[in-house]
Design a protein around this motif. Structure first.
Motif, PDB file in Angstrom:
ATOM      1  N   GLN A 134       0.821  -1.213   0.000  1.00 46.69           N
ATOM      2  CA  GLN A 134       0.000   0.000   0.000  1.00 46.69           C
ATOM      3  C   GLN A 134       0.855   1.263   0.000  1.00 46.69           C
ATOM      4  OE1 GLN A 134      -3.748  -1.654  -0.399  1.00 46.69           O
ATOM      5  NE2 GLN A 134      -3.201   0.492  -0.355  1.00 46.69           N
ATOM      6  N   GLU A 135       2.007   1.208   0.651  1.00 47.52           N
ATOM      7  CA  GLU A 135       2.908   2.363   0.639  1.00 47.52           C
ATOM      8  C   GLU A 135       3.491   2.561  -0.759  1.00 47.52           C
ATOM      9  OE1 GLU A 135       4.952   5.702   2.140  1.00 47.52           O
ATOM     10  OE2 GLU A 135       3.279   4.523   2.959  1.00 47.52           O
ATOM     11  N   ALA A 136       3.764   1.467  -1.454  1.00 52.28           N
ATOM     12  CA  ALA A 136       4.259   1.569  -2.830  1.00 52.28           C
ATOM     13  C   ALA A 136       3.214   2.211  -3.729  1.00 52.28           C
ATOM     14  CB  ALA A 136       4.636   0.182  -3.355  1.00 52.28           C
ATOM     15  N   VAL A 137       1.943   1.855  -3.523  1.00 50.80           N
ATOM     16  CA  VAL A 137       0.856   2.476  -4.291  1.00 50.80           C
ATOM     17  C   VAL A 137       0.802   3.972  -4.005  1.00 50.80           C
ATOM     18  CG1 VAL A 137      -1.657   2.581  -4.558  1.00 50.80           C
ATOM     19  CG2 VAL A 137      -0.512   0.367  -4.401  1.00 50.80           C
ATOM     20  N   TYR A 138       0.930   4.333  -2.731  1.00 49.05           N
ATOM     21  CA  TYR A 138       0.900   5.747  -2.338  1.00 49.05           C
ATOM     22  C   TYR A 138       2.088   6.503  -2.935  1.00 49.05           C
ATOM     23  CZ  TYR A 138       0.831   9.860   0.698  1.00 49.05           C
ATOM     24  OH  TYR A 138       0.803  11.154   1.182  1.00 49.05           O
ATOM     25  N   TYR A 139       3.265   5.886  -2.901  1.00 49.63           N
ATOM     26  CA  TYR A 139       4.469   6.509  -3.450  1.00 49.63           C
ATOM     27  C   TYR A 139       4.290   6.782  -4.944  1.00 49.63           C
ATOM     28  CZ  TYR A 139       9.418   7.154  -4.613  1.00 49.63           C
ATOM     29  OH  TYR A 139      10.616   7.662  -5.065  1.00 49.63           O
ATOM     30  N   PHE A 140       3.722   5.826  -5.654  1.00 50.05           N
ATOM     31  CA  PHE A 140       3.479   5.996  -7.091  1.00 50.05           C
ATOM     32  C   PHE A 140       2.485   7.132  -7.332  1.00 50.05           C
ATOM     33  CE2 PHE A 140       1.282   4.572 -11.056  1.00 50.05           C
ATOM     34  CZ  PHE A 140       2.355   4.773 -11.913  1.00 50.05           C
ATOM     35  N   ALA A 141       1.453   7.211  -6.493  1.00 48.63           N
ATOM     36  CA  ALA A 141       0.463   8.291  -6.626  1.00 48.63           C
ATOM     37  C   ALA A 141       1.109   9.648  -6.412  1.00 48.63           C
ATOM     38  CB  ALA A 141      -0.681   8.080  -5.625  1.00 48.63           C
ATOM     39  N   ARG A 142       1.997   9.728  -5.425  1.00 41.22           N
ATOM     40  CA  ARG A 142       2.684  10.997  -5.156  1.00 41.22           C
ATOM     41  C   ARG A 142       3.582  11.388  -6.322  1.00 41.22           C
ATOM     42  NH1 ARG A 142       1.344  14.614  -1.404  1.00 41.22           N
ATOM     43  NH2 ARG A 142       3.517  15.275  -1.383  1.00 41.22           N
ATOM     44  N   LEU A 143       4.262  10.422  -6.919  1.00 37.68           N
ATOM     45  CA  LEU A 143       5.120  10.725  -8.063  1.00 37.68           C
ATOM     46  C   LEU A 143       4.299  11.253  -9.232  1.00 37.68           C
ATOM     47  CD1 LEU A 143       7.706   7.789  -8.149  1.00 37.68           C
ATOM     48  CD2 LEU A 143       8.056  10.127  -7.361  1.00 37.68           C
ATOM     49  N   LEU A 144       3.153  10.630  -9.495  1.00 38.32           N
ATOM     50  CA  LEU A 144       2.287  11.100 -10.573  1.00 38.32           C
ATOM     51  C   LEU A 144       1.783  12.506 -10.294  1.00 38.32           C
ATOM     52  CD1 LEU A 144       0.113   7.959 -11.425  1.00 38.32           C
ATOM     53  CD2 LEU A 144       2.015   8.916 -12.732  1.00 38.32           C
ATOM     54  N   GLN A 145       1.414  12.770  -9.043  1.00 38.23           N
ATOM     55  CA  GLN A 145       0.917  14.091  -8.675  1.00 38.23           C
ATOM     56  C   GLN A 145       2.013  15.136  -8.824  1.00 38.23           C
ATOM     57  OE1 GLN A 145      -0.127  14.531  -4.554  1.00 38.23           O
ATOM     58  NE2 GLN A 145      -1.378  16.334  -4.911  1.00 38.23           N
ATOM     59  N   ALA A 146       3.225  14.798  -8.383  1.00 38.84           N
ATOM     60  CA  ALA A 146       4.343  15.734  -8.492  1.00 38.84           C
ATOM     61  C   ALA A 146       4.651  16.048  -9.953  1.00 38.84           C
ATOM     62  CB  ALA A 146       5.580  15.170  -7.801  1.00 38.84           C
ATOM     63  N   GLU A 147       4.560  15.025 -10.799  1.00 37.07           N
ATOM     64  CA  GLU A 147       4.829  15.235 -12.227  1.00 37.07           C
ATOM     65  C   GLU A 147       3.787  16.156 -12.843  1.00 37.07           C
ATOM     66  OE1 GLU A 147       5.301  12.582 -16.323  1.00 37.07           O
ATOM     67  OE2 GLU A 147       5.268  11.604 -14.369  1.00 37.07           O
ATOM     68  N   ARG A 148       2.513  15.938 -12.486  1.00 34.37           N
ATOM     69  CA  ARG A 148       1.456  16.799 -13.013  1.00 34.37           C
ATOM     70  C   ARG A 148       1.616  18.233 -12.529  1.00 34.37           C
ATOM     71  NH1 ARG A 148      -1.834  12.122 -12.237  1.00 34.37           N
ATOM     72  NH2 ARG A 148      -2.337  12.798 -10.125  1.00 34.37           N
ATOM     73  N   GLU A 149       1.979  18.403 -11.249  1.00 35.90           N
ATOM     74  CA  GLU A 149       2.136  19.750 -10.708  1.00 35.90           C
ATOM     75  C   GLU A 149       3.338  20.463 -11.330  1.00 35.90           C
ATOM     76  OE1 GLU A 149       2.302  19.170  -6.525  1.00 35.90           O
ATOM     77  OE2 GLU A 149       0.114  19.039  -6.301  1.00 35.90           O
ATOM     78  N   THR A 150       4.401  19.695 -11.623  1.00 36.41           N
ATOM     79  CA  THR A 150       5.555  20.286 -12.288  1.00 36.41           C
ATOM     80  C   THR A 150       5.177  20.794 -13.672  1.00 36.41           C
ATOM     81  OG1 THR A 150       7.095  18.853 -11.093  1.00 36.41           O
ATOM     82  CG2 THR A 150       7.892  19.844 -13.137  1.00 36.41           C
TER      83      THR A 150
END
Length: 345
Positions: A134-150
């Motif tokens: 579940q932490e890996a899923v969360y980490y992936f979600a954060r990476l996607l969010q960071a990429e979109r915000e960038t």
């Protein structure tokens, strides 16, 4: 300011896959494959489905609570150190509850005391497994969010560049600048050369602005002096700039062209006349804020504005996970306070 929460990824298939894995593991452990269509196997599968679903969903619920409380990626260690022991305890208690229900209802052959004790070890292993996935899923979600915000921040910066270039190269501004330059050439060649030099600095900075999303305050101030020189040549003693910057804040960061947008906003919306001179103050505050204010003397005629400049600045600070800018207007002053970002070392 806490980082924004990551968007929750659709992890239904991961959860279903994990639960199915535990059910199959239980079937293999109790050798259900030897008699797959018996009533005993059906009861074992039912018990495993209930226990595995409750365990996975309980552990996930616990971890999500900690993810919301400590949402940033650097806080992962803290999240796991808090979540894993709690998940371990919940897993053991759920196993004991299910086995106790089985024993008192005689749903299946009773569990021995040794099996109860074994769940202490297996509960920890399962806690590591579920929280890790579940932490890996969360980490992936954060990476996607960071990429979109960038990407969004880059778009905001490009829009700022476009708006600023439009403002600087529009025929009206260019005509005034060239007209001023033409006048100075005939009256004072030295001042004309100085004006041309500052004009080149302004355009050079604008054209190179896309190299970095952030710039330090010292660089922004250097640009704003050149920009203000052009305005000062046009408006003369009717326009003033006061700077009160503590040296310790000069390496602090802020989105590029922030000062230009704020100064432009003041010049655009206020009367500038010998009887009503306009003064722009730029100063650093002890709380780490940069304050830009001007005396308020609004133009009578309507000036087309949707506060695009201020909205642009606010959007950038929001994307950078910084405190919101503060806009204050009194009867005599208009003030904008923006947070200075401390550089990471």
């Amino acid at each position: 300011m806490q980082p924004q929460r990551a968007e929750q990824l659709d992890d239904r298939w991961i959860r279903l896959g994990g639960i199915a894995f535990f059910v199959l593991l239980a079937g293999y452990t109790y050798k259900a494959y030897e008699d797959p269509f018996s009533l005993a196997t059906a009861k074992l599968l039912l018990e495993s489905i209930v226990n595995s679903t409750a365990t996975w969903e309980a552990d996930r619920w616990i971890l999500v609570r900690f993810q919301r409380k400590y949402p940033s990626l650097p806080q992962a260690r803290k999240r796991l150190l808090l979540a894993i022991p709690l998940c371990w305890l919940v897993n053991v208690l759920l196993d004991w509850l299910v086995m106790w229900v089985v024993n008192i209802t005689h749903f299946r052959p009773p569990y021995s005391e040794a099996v109860f004790l074994q769940t202490i070890t297996s509960g920890l292993i399962i806690a590591f497994l579920i929280t890790g996935i579940q932490e890996a899923v969360y980490y992936f979600a954060r990476l996607l969010q960071a990429e979109r915000e960038t990407e969004q921040l880059k778009k905001e910066n490009l829009q700022t560049q476009l708006d600023s270039l439009k403002q600087q190269v529009n025929p009206h501004f260019l005509f005034n600048s060239l007209n001023t330059l033409s006048y100075l050439i005939g009256e004072d060649a030295e001042k004309a050369e100085e004006f041309l030099d500052e004009m080149c600095k302004v355009y050079r900075y604008l054209l190179r602005n896309n190299e970095n999303e952030l710039t330090n305050l010292a660089t922004e101030l250097q640009f704003i002096r050149s920009y203000f020189h052009l305005l000062k040549t046009r408006y003369g003693d009717n326009l003033h700039l006061n700077l009160a910057i503590e040296p310790c804040y000069e390496q602090s960061l802020l989105p590029s062209l922030t000062l230009q947008l704020l100064v432009e906003n003041a010049v655009k919306h206020n009367v500038i006349h010998k009887d009503y001179p306009l003064t722009v103050h730029i100063s650093t505050q002890p709380n780490g804020q940069l304050l830009v204010k001007n005396n308020l003397q609004k133009k009578v005629q309507n000036v087309s504005s949707n506060q695009v400049g201020l909205s642009n600045i606010a959007s950038k600070f929001n994307l950078l996970k910084q405190p919101e800018i503060e806009v204050t207007q009194t009867e005599t002053e208009f003030m904008v306070s923006v947070p200075l970002i401390q550089p990471s070392h």
